[in-house]
Design a protein around this motif. Sequence first.
Motif, short mmCIF file in Angstrom:
data_model
loop_
_atom_site.label_atom_id
_atom_site.label_comp_id
_atom_site.label_asym_id
_atom_site.label_seq_id
_atom_site.Cartn_x
_atom_site.Cartn_y
_atom_site.Cartn_z
N UNK A 23 -71.25 -18.49 160.00
CA UNK A 23 -72.34 -19.44 159.80
C UNK A 23 -73.54 -18.70 159.26
N UNK A 24 -74.01 -19.13 158.13
CA UNK A 24 -75.23 -18.54 157.58
C UNK A 24 -76.28 -19.63 157.45
N UNK A 25 -77.51 -19.22 157.41
CA UNK A 25 -78.59 -20.20 157.24
C UNK A 25 -78.47 -20.90 155.91
N UNK A 26 -78.00 -20.17 154.91
CA UNK A 26 -77.87 -20.73 153.57
C UNK A 26 -76.83 -21.85 153.54
N UNK A 27 -75.66 -21.60 154.13
CA UNK A 27 -74.62 -22.63 154.12
C UNK A 27 -75.04 -23.82 154.98
N UNK A 28 -75.74 -23.58 156.06
CA UNK A 28 -76.22 -24.68 156.90
C UNK A 28 -77.26 -25.51 156.14
N UNK A 29 -78.14 -24.84 155.39
CA UNK A 29 -79.14 -25.56 154.60
C UNK A 29 -78.47 -26.40 153.52
N UNK A 30 -77.44 -25.84 152.87
CA UNK A 30 -76.72 -26.59 151.84
C UNK A 30 -76.04 -27.80 152.46
N UNK A 31 -75.40 -27.60 153.62
CA UNK A 31 -74.70 -28.69 154.30
C UNK A 31 -75.67 -29.80 154.70
N UNK A 32 -76.78 -29.44 155.32
CA UNK A 32 -77.75 -30.46 155.76
C UNK A 32 -78.38 -31.19 154.57
N UNK B 108 -73.09 -34.47 141.74
CA UNK B 108 -73.77 -33.55 142.66
C UNK B 108 -72.79 -32.66 143.43
N UNK B 109 -71.58 -33.13 143.69
CA UNK B 109 -70.62 -32.33 144.47
C UNK B 109 -70.33 -30.98 143.82
N UNK B 110 -70.01 -30.91 142.52
CA UNK B 110 -69.79 -29.59 141.93
C UNK B 110 -71.04 -28.72 141.90
N UNK B 111 -72.20 -29.36 141.73
CA UNK B 111 -73.45 -28.58 141.70
C UNK B 111 -73.69 -27.93 143.06
N UNK B 112 -73.57 -28.71 144.14
CA UNK B 112 -73.76 -28.15 145.46
C UNK B 112 -72.67 -27.15 145.80
N UNK B 113 -71.46 -27.37 145.29
CA UNK B 113 -70.36 -26.43 145.54
C UNK B 113 -70.64 -25.09 144.86
N UNK B 114 -71.15 -25.15 143.66
CA UNK B 114 -71.50 -23.90 142.97
C UNK B 114 -72.62 -23.17 143.70
N UNK B 115 -73.55 -23.92 144.26
CA UNK B 115 -74.59 -23.28 145.07
C UNK B 115 -73.99 -22.62 146.31
N UNK B 116 -73.00 -23.27 146.91
CA UNK B 116 -72.37 -22.72 148.10
C UNK B 116 -71.56 -21.47 147.77
N UNK B 117 -70.95 -21.43 146.59
CA UNK B 117 -70.14 -20.28 146.20
C UNK B 117 -70.97 -19.13 145.68
N UNK B 118 -72.19 -19.41 145.26
CA UNK B 118 -73.05 -18.36 144.70
C UNK B 118 -73.59 -17.50 145.84
N UNK B 119 -73.35 -16.24 145.75
CA UNK B 119 -73.82 -15.31 146.78
C UNK B 119 -74.56 -14.16 146.16
N UNK C 89 -69.26 -13.97 153.90
CA UNK C 89 -69.95 -15.10 153.27
C UNK C 89 -68.99 -15.93 152.43
N UNK C 90 -68.10 -15.29 151.69
CA UNK C 90 -67.16 -16.05 150.88
C UNK C 90 -66.16 -16.79 151.75
N UNK C 91 -65.88 -16.29 152.94
CA UNK C 91 -65.01 -17.00 153.87
C UNK C 91 -65.62 -18.30 154.33
N UNK C 92 -66.92 -18.40 154.39
CA UNK C 92 -67.62 -19.62 154.78
C UNK C 92 -67.75 -20.57 153.60
N UNK C 93 -67.74 -20.06 152.39
CA UNK C 93 -68.03 -20.89 151.23
C UNK C 93 -66.91 -21.89 150.92
N UNK C 94 -65.66 -21.49 150.98
CA UNK C 94 -64.58 -22.39 150.59
C UNK C 94 -64.41 -23.57 151.53
#
Length: 140
Positions: A84-93, A129-140, A25-30
Amino acid sequence: MDANPTPQQAADLLSQVEANQSQARSGDAWPLVTLLFVLSAGLSVGLMAVGIIDDNTTQLIIAGAGLSWIIPALVVYLVKALSWSRRSLAILLTWLGVIMIAFVAGVMADSFAAGGPIPFIAAGLLWVAAPVFSLLALRR
């Protein structure tokens, strides 16, 4: 190893599986975080140009240059995303929806009332919003 592991062996295997899942999951986050910041930077610069420059042709060229960062950023993300996780795809979309709404709102507001604050507000929204969404992406 036996077909029937001891409780300790089973616990060790489960902890190893959890560690592997966390690493994947962390490999997908960065790559996702990088994508979010690149898109924010490109589109924010385009929106700032729309708000500052009065010439429509120059606005279009600079806004197009900002939008052009979407393609290489998505290519890098698609190549480097390891899991690919559903979470990262949801954040991206969700993020793509936010940046498109902000960009369209900024450009439309400037076309109706040139020199107004809406393009600057939309650019600021993307920068916040970019740092907020990035923190969401990094939070696991």
